[in-house]
Design a protein around this motif. Structure first.
Motif, PDB file in Angstrom:
ATOM      1  N   THR A  82      -8.167   2.020   7.575  1.00 28.53           N
ATOM      2  CA  THR A  82      -7.342   2.127   6.367  1.00 28.53           C
ATOM      3  C   THR A  82      -7.059   0.888   5.734  1.00 28.53           C
ATOM      4  O   THR A  82      -7.250  -0.140   6.313  1.00 28.53           O
ATOM      5  CB  THR A  82      -5.896   2.726   6.810  1.00 28.53           C
ATOM      6  N   PRO A  83      -6.751   0.616   4.392  1.00 26.00           N
ATOM      7  CA  PRO A  83      -6.498  -0.683   3.961  1.00 26.00           C
ATOM      8  C   PRO A  83      -5.497  -1.344   4.294  1.00 26.00           C
ATOM      9  O   PRO A  83      -4.621  -1.130   4.772  1.00 26.00           O
ATOM     10  CB  PRO A  83      -6.438  -0.180   2.447  1.00 26.00           C
ATOM     11  N   VAL A  84      -5.747  -2.833   4.304  1.00 27.56           N
ATOM     12  CA  VAL A  84      -4.739  -3.807   4.687  1.00 27.56           C
ATOM     13  C   VAL A  84      -3.683  -4.010   3.792  1.00 27.56           C
ATOM     14  O   VAL A  84      -2.625  -4.143   4.286  1.00 27.56           O
ATOM     15  CB  VAL A  84      -5.579  -5.153   4.707  1.00 27.56           C
ATOM     16  N   LEU A  85      -3.639  -4.091   2.501  1.00 27.67           N
ATOM     17  CA  LEU A  85      -2.744  -4.255   1.658  1.00 27.67           C
ATOM     18  C   LEU A  85      -2.279  -3.237   0.906  1.00 27.67           C
ATOM     19  O   LEU A  85      -3.080  -2.293   0.621  1.00 27.67           O
ATOM     20  CB  LEU A  85      -3.091  -5.496   0.635  1.00 27.67           C
ATOM     21  N   VAL A  86      -0.868  -2.996   0.692  1.00 30.79           N
ATOM     22  CA  VAL A  86      -0.235  -1.907  -0.411  1.00 30.79           C
ATOM     23  C   VAL A  86       0.330  -2.735  -1.617  1.00 30.79           C
ATOM     24  O   VAL A  86       0.920  -3.821  -1.253  1.00 30.79           O
ATOM     25  CB  VAL A  86       0.422  -1.180   0.333  1.00 30.79           C
ATOM     26  N   GLN A 133      -2.055  -2.219  12.108  1.00 28.59           N
ATOM     27  CA  GLN A 133      -1.665  -1.569  10.570  1.00 28.59           C
ATOM     28  C   GLN A 133      -0.962  -0.317  10.998  1.00 28.59           C
ATOM     29  O   GLN A 133      -0.150   0.060  10.215  1.00 28.59           O
ATOM     30  CB  GLN A 133      -2.870  -1.558   9.816  1.00 28.59           C
ATOM     31  N   TRP A 134      -1.631   0.502  11.775  1.00 31.12           N
ATOM     32  CA  TRP A 134      -0.931   1.870  12.066  1.00 31.12           C
ATOM     33  C   TRP A 134       0.342   1.552  12.762  1.00 31.12           C
ATOM     34  O   TRP A 134       1.489   2.254  12.238  1.00 31.12           O
ATOM     35  CB  TRP A 134      -1.747   2.638  12.984  1.00 31.12           C
ATOM     36  N   ALA A 135       0.585   0.656  13.492  1.00 31.47           N
ATOM     37  CA  ALA A 135       1.928   0.520  14.070  1.00 31.47           C
ATOM     38  C   ALA A 135       2.951  -0.132  12.929  1.00 31.47           C
ATOM     39  O   ALA A 135       4.196   0.105  13.032  1.00 31.47           O
ATOM     40  CB  ALA A 135       1.790  -0.527  15.183  1.00 31.47           C
ATOM     41  N   LEU A 136       2.436  -0.757  11.989  1.00 34.21           N
ATOM     42  CA  LEU A 136       3.191  -1.366  10.901  1.00 34.21           C
ATOM     43  C   LEU A 136       3.614  -0.357   9.994  1.00 34.21           C
ATOM     44  O   LEU A 136       4.346  -0.623   8.884  1.00 34.21           O
ATOM     45  CB  LEU A 136       2.602  -2.203  10.368  1.00 34.21           C
ATOM     46  N   GLU A 137       3.178   0.909   9.736  1.00 37.96           N
ATOM     47  CA  GLU A 137       3.413   1.867   8.906  1.00 37.96           C
ATOM     48  C   GLU A 137       4.814   2.257   8.995  1.00 37.96           C
ATOM     49  O   GLU A 137       5.386   2.326   8.014  1.00 37.96           O
ATOM     50  CB  GLU A 137       2.376   3.249   9.164  1.00 37.96           C
ATOM     51  N   GLY A 151       8.468  -7.311  -7.001  1.00 38.45           N
ATOM     52  CA  GLY A 151       7.935  -7.631  -5.779  1.00 38.45           C
ATOM     53  C   GLY A 151       6.825  -6.539  -5.453  1.00 38.45           C
ATOM     54  O   GLY A 151       6.444  -5.744  -6.010  1.00 38.45           O
ATOM     55  N   GLU A 152       6.195  -7.089  -4.334  1.00 34.69           N
ATOM     56  CA  GLU A 152       5.090  -6.395  -3.549  1.00 34.69           C
ATOM     57  C   GLU A 152       5.123  -6.580  -2.005  1.00 34.69           C
ATOM     58  O   GLU A 152       5.839  -7.623  -1.608  1.00 34.69           O
ATOM     59  CB  GLU A 152       3.706  -6.539  -4.331  1.00 34.69           C
ATOM     60  N   PHE A 153       4.535  -5.812  -1.488  1.00 30.79           N
ATOM     61  CA  PHE A 153       4.579  -5.829  -0.066  1.00 30.79           C
ATOM     62  C   PHE A 153       2.862  -5.685   0.593  1.00 30.79           C
ATOM     63  O   PHE A 153       2.089  -5.432  -0.147  1.00 30.79           O
ATOM     64  CB  PHE A 153       5.197  -4.642   0.796  1.00 30.79           C
ATOM     65  N   ALA A 154       3.063  -6.502   1.807  1.00 31.93           N
ATOM     66  CA  ALA A 154       1.482  -6.362   2.416  1.00 31.93           C
ATOM     67  C   ALA A 154       1.845  -6.200   3.897  1.00 31.93           C
ATOM     68  O   ALA A 154       2.742  -6.654   4.554  1.00 31.93           O
ATOM     69  CB  ALA A 154       0.649  -7.436   2.282  1.00 31.93           C
ATOM     70  N   TYR A 155       0.945  -5.497   4.673  1.00 34.52           N
ATOM     71  CA  TYR A 155       0.558  -5.763   5.876  1.00 34.52           C
ATOM     72  C   TYR A 155       0.351  -6.796   6.360  1.00 34.52           C
ATOM     73  O   TYR A 155      -0.872  -7.421   6.084  1.00 34.52           O
ATOM     74  CB  TYR A 155      -0.055  -4.498   6.528  1.00 34.52           C
ATOM     75  N   TRP A 156       0.939  -7.554   7.270  1.00 33.18           N
ATOM     76  CA  TRP A 156       0.368  -8.773   8.015  1.00 33.18           C
ATOM     77  C   TRP A 156       0.187  -8.490   9.195  1.00 33.18           C
ATOM     78  O   TRP A 156       0.724  -8.697  10.179  1.00 33.18           O
ATOM     79  CB  TRP A 156       1.326  -9.851   7.988  1.00 33.18           C
ATOM     80  N   ALA A 212       0.041 -11.014  12.548  1.00 33.36           N
ATOM     81  CA  ALA A 212       1.362 -11.460  12.936  1.00 33.36           C
ATOM     82  C   ALA A 212       2.262 -10.363  13.241  1.00 33.36           C
ATOM     83  O   ALA A 212       3.533 -10.504  13.573  1.00 33.36           O
ATOM     84  CB  ALA A 212       2.104 -12.330  11.593  1.00 33.36           C
ATOM     85  N   GLY A 213       1.937  -9.208  13.115  1.00 35.05           N
ATOM     86  CA  GLY A 213       2.710  -7.877  13.280  1.00 35.05           C
ATOM     87  C   GLY A 213       3.877  -7.904  12.477  1.00 35.05           C
ATOM     88  O   GLY A 213       5.086  -7.574  13.007  1.00 35.05           O
ATOM     89  N   ALA A 214       3.655  -8.203  11.249  1.00 30.66           N
ATOM     90  CA  ALA A 214       4.950  -8.320  10.373  1.00 30.66           C
ATOM     91  C   ALA A 214       4.416  -7.447   8.830  1.00 30.66           C
ATOM     92  O   ALA A 214       3.329  -7.270   8.575  1.00 30.66           O
ATOM     93  CB  ALA A 214       5.028 -10.026   9.881  1.00 30.66           C
TER      94      ALA A 214
END
Length: 300
Positions: free
Chosen positions: A9-13, A160-164, A181-186, A189-191
């Motif tokens: 699945t993609p890294v950024l949203v 990434q799945w755990a960060l959903e 603003g905008e958001f991203a899966y890091w 870093a689990g962030a």
């Protein structure tokens, strides 16, 4: 724990699908996936006027700081806390097995120890969670992951799945705010990485260094909002369509830290006129602009 279907699945949203400028041709620079997020700040822009329009800067440094990559690809990743204890837990989990299942491997992450299972997932999952695993995944996620042999890719995808869920919580906390603003899966870093135009609204500032659903929330102030960068980039491409720019533009997007607009220009038409063209584009965009030589996209 929800069983996951195969495939990456993609890294950024993005906070808004309007993040990207309307491009005449080419690809967006500085935009991993279909979005950006911040890095070290570039030159400070003039404040927006009461009308909401960006005032036109009269000049800018020829080369203001304009990182092309999103910060989640360049930032230092903090170490895993209590790493020795987490490694020992991973070793215990990796040795577990049961009727019809076994643990292929277990890995410490910044979101706890992940366990990857062969065999009967439904039987294994509750036992592994009770034994201290934070998340349990099937090892074989398809050919994109080497049929389960690409451990690094599997852990990254698991992060990434755990960060959903944390991403959903962040979006819920900021629901109703303007799209500034905008958001991203890091993943590493689990962030969740939040980028927002300064000054930060109270709801955004309250998230900084907090934890939602077990994940750290990192907040960074930016000089401009994504929609302001989009509008500035669109002004440049509109001027190019009217024949007002003496160069061939190949792409447009934002700097990695949303400090300005990043414009690709065909090298032959750019020549040694980078600073001169950049100043001209600044006046058109009414925002900082960084020009880089870039060949146009070629059809395969």
């Amino acid at each position: 724990m929800e069983r996951r279907s195969r495939g990456r699945t993609p890294v950024l949203v993005a906070a808004s699908m309007a993040v990207l400028a309307v491009l005449a041709a080419g690809t967006v620079l500085g935009a991993p996936s279909d979005d950006r997020t911040p890095g070290p700040h570039g030159s400070a822009p003039a404040a927006p006027s009461p009308s909401g329009r960006l005032p036109g800067p009269q000049s800018q440094d020829a080369l203001f700081g304009c990182p092309e990559r999103h910060p989640v690809f360049t930032r230092h990743v903090p170490p895993i806390m209590h790493i020795q204890e987490e490694r020992e837990k991973a070793q215990r989990l990796a040795a577990m097995s049961g009727a019809g299942w076994s643990v292929a491997f277990a890995e410490p992450t910044r979101l706890g120890v992940f366990a990857f299972v062969d065999g009967d997932f439904d039987a294994a999952e509750p036992l592994l969670l009770a034994a201290g695993a934070s998340h349990v995944w099937e090892r074989d996620q398809g050919p994109e992951f080497g049929n389960g042999d690409d451990r690094e890719a599997l852990v990254s995808q698991g992060l990434q799945w755990a960060l959903e869920r944390p991403m959903t919580e962040v979006r819920r906390a900021l629901a109703g705010l303007p799209d500034d603003g905008e958001f991203a899966y890091w993943n590493e870093a689990g962030a969740i990485f939040v980028q927002w135009k300064r000054p930060l609204p109270t709801q955004v500032a309250a998230l900084a260094e907090s934890r939602l659903a077990g994940a750290l929330v990192v907040v960074e102030e930016t000089a401009y909002s994504p929609r302001e960068i989009t509008a500035a980039s669109n002004r440049i491409f509109a001027a190019a369509e009217r024949g007002e720019i003496p160069a061939s533009l190949t792409s447009g997007g934002s700097c990695g830290d949303l400090s300005g607009v990043l414009i690709g220009v065909e090298p032959e038409s750019l020549g040694a006129r980078g600073p001169e063209l950049q100043e001209r584009l600044v006046r058109i965009a009414r925002a900082p602009v960084h020009v880089v030589p870039q060949e146009p996209a070629r059809a395969l």
